[in-house]
Write an enzyme that holds these catalytic residues in place. Structure first.
Site, PDB file in Angstrom:
ATOM      1  N   ARG A  56       0.800  -1.230   0.000  1.00 43.81           N
ATOM      2  CA  ARG A  56       0.000   0.000   0.000  1.00 43.81           C
ATOM      3  C   ARG A  56       0.828   1.273   0.000  1.00 43.81           C
ATOM      4  O   ARG A  56       0.561   2.202  -0.770  1.00 43.81           O
ATOM      5  CB  ARG A  56      -0.902   0.043   1.246  1.00 43.81           C
ATOM      6  N   THR A  57       1.818   1.358   0.867  1.00 40.87           N
ATOM      7  CA  THR A  57       2.543   2.624   1.004  1.00 40.87           C
ATOM      8  C   THR A  57       3.223   2.960  -0.315  1.00 40.87           C
ATOM      9  O   THR A  57       3.106   4.061  -0.844  1.00 40.87           O
ATOM     10  CB  THR A  57       3.567   2.525   2.146  1.00 40.87           C
ATOM     11  N   LYS A  85      25.610  -4.351  -2.391  1.00 41.35           N
ATOM     12  CA  LYS A  85      27.079  -4.409  -2.549  1.00 41.35           C
ATOM     13  C   LYS A  85      27.766  -3.696  -1.391  1.00 41.35           C
ATOM     14  O   LYS A  85      28.964  -3.490  -1.411  1.00 41.35           O
ATOM     15  CB  LYS A  85      27.488  -3.730  -3.858  1.00 41.35           C
ATOM     16  N   ARG A 106      11.653   3.606   2.727  1.00 38.86           N
ATOM     17  CA  ARG A 106      11.330   2.700   3.848  1.00 38.86           C
ATOM     18  C   ARG A 106      12.577   1.891   4.126  1.00 38.86           C
ATOM     19  O   ARG A 106      13.236   1.412   3.200  1.00 38.86           O
ATOM     20  CB  ARG A 106      10.165   1.777   3.462  1.00 38.86           C
ATOM     21  N   HIS A 134       5.895   6.134  11.173  1.00 35.94           N
ATOM     22  CA  HIS A 134       5.301   5.990   9.837  1.00 35.94           C
ATOM     23  C   HIS A 134       4.327   7.172   9.682  1.00 35.94           C
ATOM     24  O   HIS A 134       3.120   7.006   9.694  1.00 35.94           O
ATOM     25  CB  HIS A 134       4.582   4.639   9.757  1.00 35.94           C
TER      26      HIS A 134
HETATM   27  C1  NCD Z   1       2.310  -0.993   8.080  1.00 33.73           C
HETATM   28  C2  NCD Z   1       3.809  -0.825   8.143  1.00 33.73           C
HETATM   29  O1  NCD Z   1       4.514  -1.106   7.163  1.00 33.73           O
HETATM   30  O2  NCD Z   1       4.248  -0.360   9.173  1.00 33.73           O
HETATM   31  N1  NCD Z   1       1.809  -1.177   6.796  1.00 33.73           N
HETATM   32  C3  NCD Z   1       1.526  -0.084   6.036  1.00 33.73           C
HETATM   33  O3  NCD Z   1       2.369   0.736   5.764  1.00 33.73           O
HETATM   34  N2  NCD Z   1       0.253   0.073   5.631  1.00 33.73           N
HETATM   35  C4  NCD Z   1       1.784  -1.964   9.055  1.00 33.73           C
HETATM   36  C5  NCD Z   1       2.328  -3.352   9.088  1.00 33.73           C
HETATM   37  O4  NCD Z   1       3.192  -3.747   8.302  1.00 33.73           O
HETATM   38  O5  NCD Z   1       1.842  -4.106   9.942  1.00 33.73           O
END
Ligand code: NCD
Length: 306
Positions: A56-57, A85, A106, A134
């Site tokens: 999703r993100t 590397k 991320r 997040h």
């Molecule tokens: C979350 C995350 O990556 O922190 N997912 C997200 O971004 N929608 C929650 C999770 O992974 O449980």
């Protein structure tokens, strides 16, 4: 004012800017529903660097940038990038910032986004740093709550699940506690919200640890359910002890207020039974959809005029 700002933690966004994001997200939502073409990011490039799994993100950030008329460059598999590397985050970011106008990253290491922002010449958005924060998930969580209730003041929000390792709740509790909310925390004992987070909140007295979900079922307006973050456990035996320790099924939901909503950042494992999906209180898919509008608003505010 978010212009040219890094978004590393939810503390980087003022309450005033949160409402600005909502206003713009609603505007984009309306425009998209009318299939209006938006071109505010024409000629701008976003780099997405995801060193941890994401659906999703990543997709909603990329969709948001495309919907704004911009383009996206990405590394499809971090394993195929030079990080494998031995390249440092600092060097990867230096390069990415010379190739694009904004970076979404991320990373499994807490603090990685802050580090990236120090080496980047363009704004960096934290798409999740280990068990850290997040912040953009929080914006869409808040937007979804605000769409339903029109305010945060007076709401009772229950956060359930892995409150120790879950970065979504680490950002969300900080944001919600800036408003006049009551927050109940329900989790297995080994996965409680860390004290260092609660003690640095603005209004820690408005946060209550609950022994069980039953205590808060008929008084909460929002249930924020999270997955147990298996990947963060050092010892999988500890994970085995908490699997399946709570679950939301039709019986649980039927004890909730009619007006309550159930949110989840997704992905879910077994915390919410699929039979709950058809209940009008289940709002997690709408929440995920809101990710695009909120991220459009955010990108536009960082790179655009405001
Ligand atoms: C979350 C995350 O990556 O922190 N997912 C997200 O971004 N929608 C929650 C999770 O992974 O449980």
């Amino acid at each position: 004012m978010l212009k040219k700002k890094d978004i590393v933690n939810i503390g980087d966004i003022s309450n005033e800017d949160i409402f600005k994001v909502f206003e713009n997200a609603s505007k984009f939502k309306k425009k998209l529903s009318k299939e209006e073409k938006i071109k505010t990011m024409d000629g701008k490039i976003m780099t997405t660097l995801f060193f941890e799994p994401s659906t999703r993100t990543r997709l909603s950030f990329e969709s948001a940038m495309h919907r704004l008329g911009g383009s996206v460059i990405t590394v499809s598999e971090p394993k195929s990038s030079s990080a494998s590397k031995g390249e440092t985050v600092a060097d990867t970011i230096r390069m990415a910032s010379s190739y694009s106008d904004i970076i979404v990253m991320r990373h499994p290491m807490e603090g990685a986004a802050r580090l990236a922002s120090e080496f980047s010449s363009v704004p960096v958005i934290n798409g999740g740093d280990g068990s850290g924060q997040h912040p953009t998930q929080t914006l869409l969580d808040l937007f979804t709550i605000w769409e339903k209730f029109g305010t945060f003041n007076g709401l009772h929000i229950t956060m359930a699940g892995d409150l120790k390792y879950g970065r979504t709740v680490h950002s969300l509790i900080r944001a919600l506690n800036r408003f006049d909310t009551t927050i109940s925390l329900v989790s297995p004992e080994s996965l409680e919200m860390p004290d260092h987070i609660i003690s640095t909140l603005k209004n820690p007295e408005k946060v209550i640890k609950s022994k069980s979900l039953d205590e808060v079922l008929n008084s909460s307006d929002v249930f924020y359910v999270t997955r147990i973050q298996k990947e963060r456990f050092v010892d999988l035996n500890d994970y085995a002890k908490v699997i399946g320790s709570y679950s939301f099924d039709i019986d649980t939901v039927s004890a909730m207020k009619e007006t309550a909503i159930i949110l989840h950042p997704l992905p879910r494992v077994d915390e919410i039974s699929p039979e709950v999906d058809n209940d009008p209180r289940a709002t997690y898919f709408k929440q995920a959809e809101n990710g695009v509008f909120v991220r459009m608003a955010l990108i536009d505010m960082i790179l655009g005029g405001e």
